[in-house]
Design a protein around this motif. Sequence first.
Motif, PDB file in Angstrom:
ATOM      1  N   ALA A  49      90.993  50.412  64.356  1.00  9.88           N
ATOM      2  CA  ALA A  49      90.743  51.034  63.045  1.00  9.88           C
ATOM      3  C   ALA A  49      90.639  50.767  61.919  1.00  9.88           C
ATOM      4  N   LEU A  50      92.019  50.456  61.202  1.00 11.04           N
ATOM      5  CA  LEU A  50      92.176  50.104  59.505  1.00 11.04           C
ATOM      6  C   LEU A  50      91.691  48.833  59.355  1.00 11.04           C
ATOM      7  N   GLU A  51      91.719  47.734  60.347  1.00  6.04           N
ATOM      8  CA  GLU A  51      91.286  46.459  60.483  1.00  6.04           C
ATOM      9  C   GLU A  51      90.155  46.654  60.131  1.00  6.04           C
ATOM     10  N   MET A  52      89.057  47.343  60.912  1.00  6.91           N
ATOM     11  CA  MET A  52      87.342  47.394  60.800  1.00  6.91           C
ATOM     12  C   MET A  52      87.179  48.320  59.443  1.00  6.91           C
ATOM     13  N   ILE A  85      93.629  58.359  56.726  1.00  4.09           N
ATOM     14  CA  ILE A  85      94.779  57.475  58.064  1.00  4.09           C
ATOM     15  C   ILE A  85      95.722  57.984  58.755  1.00  4.09           C
ATOM     16  N   TYR A  86      96.663  57.935  57.510  1.00  7.04           N
ATOM     17  CA  TYR A  86      97.976  58.738  57.881  1.00  7.04           C
ATOM     18  C   TYR A  86      98.239  59.739  56.827  1.00  7.04           C
ATOM     19  N   GLY A  87      97.620  60.615  56.120  1.00  5.45           N
ATOM     20  CA  GLY A  87      98.348  61.716  55.055  1.00  5.45           C
ATOM     21  C   GLY A  87      98.711  61.260  54.152  1.00  5.45           C
ATOM     22  N   PHE A  88      99.555  62.292  53.677  1.00  5.14           N
ATOM     23  CA  PHE A  88     100.280  62.512  52.618  1.00  5.14           C
ATOM     24  C   PHE A  88     101.714  62.624  52.880  1.00  5.14           C
ATOM     25  N   ASN A  89     102.268  60.487  53.080  1.00  5.07           N
ATOM     26  CA  ASN A  89     103.890  60.680  53.474  1.00  5.07           C
ATOM     27  C   ASN A  89     103.438  59.097  53.623  1.00  5.07           C
ATOM     28  N   HIS A  90     104.844  58.782  53.651  1.00  7.99           N
ATOM     29  CA  HIS A  90     105.401  57.069  53.159  1.00  7.99           C
ATOM     30  C   HIS A  90     105.835  56.446  54.550  1.00  7.99           C
ATOM     31  N   TRP A  91     105.737  57.239  54.993  1.00  6.17           N
ATOM     32  CA  TRP A  91     106.144  56.344  56.620  1.00  6.17           C
ATOM     33  C   TRP A  91     105.154  55.023  57.324  1.00  6.17           C
ATOM     34  N   ALA A  92     104.100  55.011  56.808  1.00  5.06           N
ATOM     35  CA  ALA A  92     103.310  54.214  57.633  1.00  5.06           C
ATOM     36  C   ALA A  92     102.375  53.409  57.178  1.00  5.06           C
ATOM     37  N   LEU A  93     103.471  53.224  55.542  1.00  2.42           N
ATOM     38  CA  LEU A  93     103.387  52.348  54.200  1.00  2.42           C
ATOM     39  C   LEU A  93     104.385  50.892  54.804  1.00  2.42           C
ATOM     40  N   PRO A  94     104.772  50.233  54.933  1.00  4.01           N
ATOM     41  CA  PRO A  94     105.394  49.276  55.677  1.00  4.01           C
ATOM     42  C   PRO A  94     103.716  48.389  56.938  1.00  4.01           C
ATOM     43  N   GLY A  95     103.733  49.496  57.614  1.00  5.89           N
ATOM     44  CA  GLY A  95     103.613  48.990  58.407  1.00  5.89           C
ATOM     45  C   GLY A  95     101.419  48.953  58.224  1.00  5.89           C
ATOM     46  N   SER A 122      87.250  49.380  42.587  1.00  3.53           N
ATOM     47  CA  SER A 122      87.214  50.403  44.120  1.00  3.53           C
ATOM     48  C   SER A 122      87.847  49.585  45.298  1.00  3.53           C
ATOM     49  N   CYS A 123      87.981  48.583  44.829  1.00  3.56           N
ATOM     50  CA  CYS A 123      88.574  48.116  46.088  1.00  3.56           C
ATOM     51  C   CYS A 123      90.036  49.213  45.948  1.00  3.56           C
ATOM     52  N   ILE A 124      91.004  49.262  45.428  1.00  2.41           N
ATOM     53  CA  ILE A 124      92.091  49.930  44.770  1.00  2.41           C
ATOM     54  C   ILE A 124      91.935  51.006  45.092  1.00  2.41           C
ATOM     55  N   LEU A 125      90.892  51.948  44.748  1.00  2.96           N
ATOM     56  CA  LEU A 125      90.307  53.250  45.152  1.00  2.96           C
ATOM     57  C   LEU A 125      90.235  53.368  46.996  1.00  2.96           C
ATOM     58  N   SER A 126      89.438  52.040  47.270  1.00  2.00           N
ATOM     59  CA  SER A 126      89.309  52.101  48.542  1.00  2.00           C
ATOM     60  C   SER A 126      90.523  52.668  49.653  1.00  2.00           C
ATOM     61  N   LEU A 127      91.419  51.430  48.901  1.00 10.87           N
ATOM     62  CA  LEU A 127      92.486  51.354  49.577  1.00 10.87           C
ATOM     63  C   LEU A 127      93.544  52.286  50.240  1.00 10.87           C
ATOM     64  N   VAL A 128      93.666  53.102  49.134  1.00 13.32           N
ATOM     65  CA  VAL A 128      94.157  54.330  48.260  1.00 13.32           C
ATOM     66  C   VAL A 128      94.048  55.439  50.210  1.00 13.32           C
ATOM     67  N   LEU A 129      92.381  55.106  49.781  1.00 14.88           N
ATOM     68  CA  LEU A 129      91.735  56.408  50.219  1.00 14.88           C
ATOM     69  C   LEU A 129      91.256  56.460  52.125  1.00 14.88           C
ATOM     70  N   THR A 130      91.769  55.089  51.869  1.00 15.60           N
ATOM     71  CA  THR A 130      91.685  54.766  53.873  1.00 15.60           C
ATOM     72  C   THR A 130      92.913  55.096  53.940  1.00 15.60           C
ATOM     73  N   ILE A 173      83.634  57.579  59.253  1.00 20.27           N
ATOM     74  CA  ILE A 173      82.983  57.566  60.775  1.00 20.27           C
ATOM     75  C   ILE A 173      83.533  56.328  61.014  1.00 20.27           C
ATOM     76  N   VAL A 174      83.887  55.399  60.710  1.00 21.72           N
ATOM     77  CA  VAL A 174      84.767  54.461  61.371  1.00 21.72           C
ATOM     78  C   VAL A 174      85.752  54.490  62.568  1.00 21.72           C
ATOM     79  N   VAL A 175      86.666  55.187  61.856  1.00 21.29           N
ATOM     80  CA  VAL A 175      88.028  56.406  62.688  1.00 21.29           C
ATOM     81  C   VAL A 175      87.238  57.265  63.567  1.00 21.29           C
ATOM     82  N   VAL A 176      86.392  58.094  63.961  1.00 24.17           N
ATOM     83  CA  VAL A 176      86.027  59.161  65.139  1.00 24.17           C
ATOM     84  C   VAL A 176      85.574  57.773  65.786  1.00 24.17           C
ATOM     85  N   THR A 177      84.877  57.302  65.286  1.00 23.66           N
ATOM     86  CA  THR A 177      84.575  56.071  66.286  1.00 23.66           C
ATOM     87  C   THR A 177      85.847  54.992  67.155  1.00 23.66           C
TER      88      THR A 177
END
Length: 288
Positions: A113-116, A200-210, A188-196, A99-103
């Motif tokens: 979106a990520l910060e929200m 948003i970025y999918g199964f890749n590691h290029w966006a992990l530093p940002g 749940s916080c760890i799980l939510s951060l992983v799901l976020t 919902i947040v990402v689409v909005t």
Amino acid sequence: MPCPAVPARRNRCYHAHMIVKAMPHNPLSRLGRAIQRWLLGSWRTLLFGVMMISLLFSPASYRRENRRAAAYQIVLGTSGNLIWFSVLSALVSLILIRIVVVTALSYGLSRYALEMVVRVLVLELIPLTAALFVALRRTLPDGVELSEMRSRGELHAMRQRGLDPVRLEFFPRAVAGVFSVLMLAALSCILSLVLTYLSIYGFNHWALPGYTRVVGQIFNPAVTMIFVLKTLFFSLAVSLIPMASALYAAAGAPLHSRSKAANELAAMVRLFAVLLLIEAASLMGNYY
């Protein structure tokens, strides 16, 4: 000598007048009694919390039988809720992230979106949801169980045998409630951060530093301290208020069904009010 007959209409008016006169129709007096009961319940909860802290630092609380009772309550309170809460948290997290990402995309605010998501989901919703889940699943039913044990005289029988029911029954459940809230919130916080990240970025590691840089900027020292204190106070409120109500409410009086329901409702209302105050204080600390 028989009393003189009173007309039926006059008799009804007389009884109605007496009933109205006997009713506490003064709003200020009712408000005063409500405030007095609230302050008394808060004072008893504070006393119970001090008692639990003293037992936490008492060497006698870590004897073999006490350790076994505490470990049993911790495992019982955490293992039964861990899977269900993790599944529920994952489903709700995915829905809110979407919902947040689409909005944000529809309004051209994709960079926020990520910060929200992190602020709304991790900082605010997950600790409150974990506290409410543990309260409804464990601590409030434990308070009812302890009240029934007190009404049946089991706690008094333990005192007569030389056992301390506060150390053997109340303390393990209070520790289990605190541990359950902290464990469920952290997981749940760890799980939510992983799901976020995956949403948003999918199964890749290029966006992990940002991603880690944005999350680190959100969790600055002040926000982290407020988050930890809020979760800790949530766990203490969820654990102490139902147990204190079971220990002190109408002590020595028989626990009928109506009085039991009233005590349960009063403990629930007091608990929700305290959680609301803690959440409001954390919001003021984060955003004002």
